[in-house]
Design an enzyme around this catalytic site. Structure first.
Site, PDB file in Angstrom:
ATOM      1  N   ASP A 109      46.648  56.308  73.186  1.00 36.82           N
ATOM      2  CA  ASP A 109      48.060  56.338  73.512  1.00 36.82           C
ATOM      3  C   ASP A 109      48.805  55.733  72.323  1.00 36.82           C
ATOM      4  OD1 ASP A 109      50.036  55.281  76.406  1.00 36.82           O
ATOM      5  OD2 ASP A 109      50.533  56.373  74.589  1.00 36.82           O
TER       6      ASP A 109
HETATM    7  C1  GLC Z   1      53.810  56.600  75.368  1.00 39.04           C
HETATM    8  C2  GLC Z   1      53.188  56.619  76.737  1.00 39.04           C
HETATM    9  C3  GLC Z   1      52.337  57.819  76.994  1.00 39.04           C
HETATM   10  C4  GLC Z   1      52.921  59.044  76.305  1.00 39.04           C
HETATM   11  C5  GLC Z   1      52.859  58.795  74.810  1.00 39.04           C
HETATM   12  C6  GLC Z   1      53.426  59.969  74.015  1.00 39.04           C
HETATM   13  O1  GLC Z   1      53.645  55.354  74.769  1.00 39.04           O
HETATM   14  O2  GLC Z   1      52.439  55.462  77.112  1.00 39.04           O
HETATM   15  O3  GLC Z   1      52.257  57.991  78.417  1.00 39.04           O
HETATM   16  O4  GLC Z   1      52.167  60.202  76.650  1.00 39.04           O
HETATM   17  O5  GLC Z   1      53.525  57.601  74.437  1.00 39.04           O
HETATM   18  O6  GLC Z   1      54.804  60.047  74.224  1.00 39.04           O
END
Ligand code: GLC
Length: 725
Positions: A268
């Protein structure tokens, strides 16, 4: 369960990937494991074209639009040595352009088909815009509404969340063995126990037993993986001291070893780099080693894998086999979805955005998500009963502001200009009434609130009924939006109290991303309904429910707290040795608050009533490999059409580990016209009673149990004793 991984198409894709892998340089391999783009942390869009020649870009996130993705893809393919197109991914959480109710709202439909359908449409719109992969479904169990991301998941219950998890995967990916057009890869997130963050504070530590991890938090991921989920996203936080992103037990031993996951894991956002502030990695190279060795195949944010994996392989700290396994899993999915053969998307396909079919689906989904909590009979406001009457509509969320905020968080590329506001919907549905709209006040305090509240009160006092809409702005829940106080913000409380003081009946609609504290209003309003954040068609859905075109049929998937101090609060808790029975002072209770929620998991009213008749259970004994069949007749005993949610709960009375006082193990939603009845059959298998004991053995234990067939988790009208033998 057949899925994309156990198919001849997958095997063919894998073979093609193996052939391609043999031709790749080390840089091209690490490139396939590197995702770039405009993350939610930055506004400036970059394409990293200087990386193309070496093939160092394997994927992008949050690039919007067919022509845009095609343009980047053409440049990339022209510049790279090997023509390996990039994956385009995005957070298509509850809609791409047409916006559906938030996942938490959808879970309150207790109808997984609602979510399968919304994910299917979301996938079609995203696919038409060049997206091949979504960072969804989010299947984190959430027992603490202080955590803003509770809005993104399917509530507090493992069984229900698992059903919605598999429905979402099938919606995104299709339920066949091939990845057809208009379908995109799912990503189960956030692995794992992200919702167990201490204090409901986002990104905070999760510290929980392995039994709870395996029995509560893991099954929704298993359900999605069994349905064929192509990818998994590691969560930011540490689990029992080891950050998920670098947790080999979780990412390899459990995910691949126990759950049989065959896709790839993506970090993430900054999850890899954050191993340093976690105090788990010494520096970025160490973070890359720890993450990749643990099983985090792809990095979401930029170059660390490109920069450090070659060195780590040279130093023998990462093996070529590890690298090739990860690259192969990415390449195979690129072949399987047709990206390698058709890297560009048809730019004529985006005409389906906000089309009538999709907006109708948004409305019907929303109509199933509203949860009626109180009704003294004032609802529905049928056109015939309210013809010529004056209906006050109050609240910023009922008007223009609601076009934006009722789309909810993570609404991807939504467009509030397409949102039907509650005011617009109500004026259509109650066209024979005089709708008198006033702002009342916003969600956060403003200097002139006392004036606008007074205006709203004056206008409302001259009406026959008051509909007040309160709640949260879209940005008050979702990521990095934990709240320490779950009461209404700004001057909303004063607004409601002032409207109640007019003596006119108040219908309170609560539009929020998360459960809020509604205790002060429960016994004072004529009706109260959770409408969550319902998306593009919110106005028509809410109006149809208020006007009685449809009955509300939502049931809670999270316990509604009496006060913030009660959280975390959930129905499937253990009994303790001193349950709060009011028998003596020394019980597990609060001095200043009941321990029961204001409204329990599974609760929800309709405009009609239902009876459960002729309930039969096939036996009162169940072998450890056996099952019980429960049949009943559900009858609509009221004057309106509606839907009943039949819920099956169980309790294992005595175990080698204490067992929850109640656990949901089955449910079915039944739509019935007034007077109509239908037969429902639910099945309970002994394996549904399995749990991990203190030694982490998954066991089914003989002993006395109970089951209930209920309309809410606190409904024990039908109780049945049985025994596992
Ligand atoms: C964010 C979120 C995740 C998301 C990612 C891309 O930090 O935690 O759920 O898919 O970034 O946007």
């Amino acid at each position: 369960m057949s899925n994309i991984f156990n198919s001849s198409a997958y095997n063919e894709a894998r073979k093609r990937a193996e052939d391609l892998l043999k031709k790749m340089t080390l840089a091209e391999k690490t490139g396939q494991l590197s995702q770039f783009g405009t993350s939610i942390y930055s506004d400036d869009e970059q394409t990293f074209s200087d990386h193309f020649a070496e093939g160092k870009v394997g994927s992008y996130l949050t690039i919007k639009g067919a022509s845009h993705t095609n343009s980047i893809q053409r440049d990339l393919l022209k510049a790279t040595r090997l023509p390996i197109p990039a994956f385009f991914a995005d957070d298509v959480i509850h809609g791409y352009r047409t916006t559906f109710p938030t996942p938490l709202a959808q879970s309150c439909s207790w109808n997984p088909e609602v979510t399968r359908k919304t994910c299917e449409i979301s996938a079609k719109e995203a696919y038409r815009a060049g997206i091949k992969w979504t960072f969804s479904p989010m299947v984190d169990i959430a027992r603490d509404p202080r955590w803003g991301r509770i809005m993104e998941g399917y509530g507090e219950d493992t069984y229900l969340c698992s059903r919605f998890s598999e429905a979402a995967v099938k919606g995104y990916q299709g339920d066949g063995e091939k990845m057809e057009k208009d379908h995109i890869y799912a990503c189960m997130k956030h692995y794992i126990a992200y919702g167990a963050c201490i204090g409901g504070r986002d990104y905070n530590t999760s510290d929980l037993s392995l039994q709870t991890l395996h029995d509560v938090y893991l099954p929704p991921f298993k359900a999605g993986i069994d349905a064929g989920a192509a990818t998994v996203m590691a969560s930011f936080q540490d689990v029992n001291g080891v950050p998920s992103t670098g947790n080999k037990y979780l990412l390899t031993d459990v995910l691949r070893g126990q759950l049989g996951f065959n896709g790839f894991v993506v970090s993430d956002a900054g999850g890899v780099v954050e191993l340093i502030p976690h105090g788990f990695a010494e520096d970025l190279k160490d973070a890359v080693r720890l993450a990749f060795d643990a099983g985090c195949d792809m990095i979401m944010a930029g170059d660390p894998y490109n920069d450090f994996l070659p060195k780590l392989i040279e130093e023998g700290k990462i093996t070529t086999e590890q690298l090739d396994r990860a690259v192969l899993s990415v390449l195979t999915l690129k072949f399987l979805c047709g990206l390698m053969d058709e890297p560009l998307v048809d730019e004529e396909g985006e005409d389906c955005f906000f089309c009538d079919e999709h907006m109708t689906a948004a409305r019907t989904a929303a109509e199933e998500c509203a949860v009626l909590l109180e009704n003294n009979g004032i609802l529905p406001l049928t056109p015939e009963n309210y013809k010529g009457k004056r209906v006050a509509l109050v609240g910023s969320l009922a008007g223009y502001d609601g076009k934006v905020h009722l789309l909810g968080g993570w609404s991807c590329l939504s467009d509030h200009n397409h949102t039907v506001s509650i005011e617009e919907g109500l004026r259509k549905a109650l066209s024979d009434c005089e709708i008198v709209y006033s702002r009342g006040c916003g969600i956060t305090a403003a200097d002139n609130d006392n004036i606008t509240i007074a205006e709203a009160v004056k206008a409302s006092a001259e009406c026959d009924v008051i509909i007040a809409v309160v709640g949260e702005e879209a940005g008050m829940s979702g990521e990095a939006n934990s709240r320490s106080d779950l009461t209404l913000t700004g001057n909303q409380h004063e607004l409601i109290e002032s409207l109640i003081a007019t003596g006119k009946p108040v219908v309170l609609l609560v539009a929020s991303g998360r459960p809020l504290v509604l205790t002060p209003y429960k016994d004072k309003v004529a009706a109260m309904m959770l409408i969550w954040q319902m998306g593009s068609a919110v106005g028509d859905a809410v109006a149809n429910i208020l006007a009685g075109t449809v009955s509300p049929s939502g049931h809670l998937t999270t316990s509604m707290p009496v006060c913030t101090g009660q959280v975390p609060i959930y129905y499937n808790h253990t009994n303790t040795g001193r349950p709060a029975l009011g028998r003596w002072p020394f019980e597990s209770k609060y001095r200043d608050c009941q321990i029961a929620p204001l409204y329990p998991f599974g609760y929800g009213m309709s405009y009609t009533t239902f009876s459960f008749e002729n309930i039969t259970v096939s036996d009162n004994k169940m072998a450890k490999d056996g099952k019980l069949t429960i049949t009943l007749t559900v009858r609509n005993t009221g004057n309106f059409g509606g839907a009943s949610v039949v819920q099956l709960y169980v309790r294992d009375l005595v175990g080698s580990c204490v067992r929850p006082v109640k656990e949901l193990k089955g449910f079915e939603k039944v739509f019935l016209k007034s007077g109509e009845c239908k037969s429902v059959t639910l099945t309970l298998s002994a394996s549904d009673m399995a749990f991990h004991n203190f030694n982490m053995e998954k066991v089914i234990e003989a002993g006395k149990c109970k089951l209930w067939i209920s309309q809410s988790s606190d409904d024990e009208a039908f109780e049945f004793d049985f025994e596992i033998i």
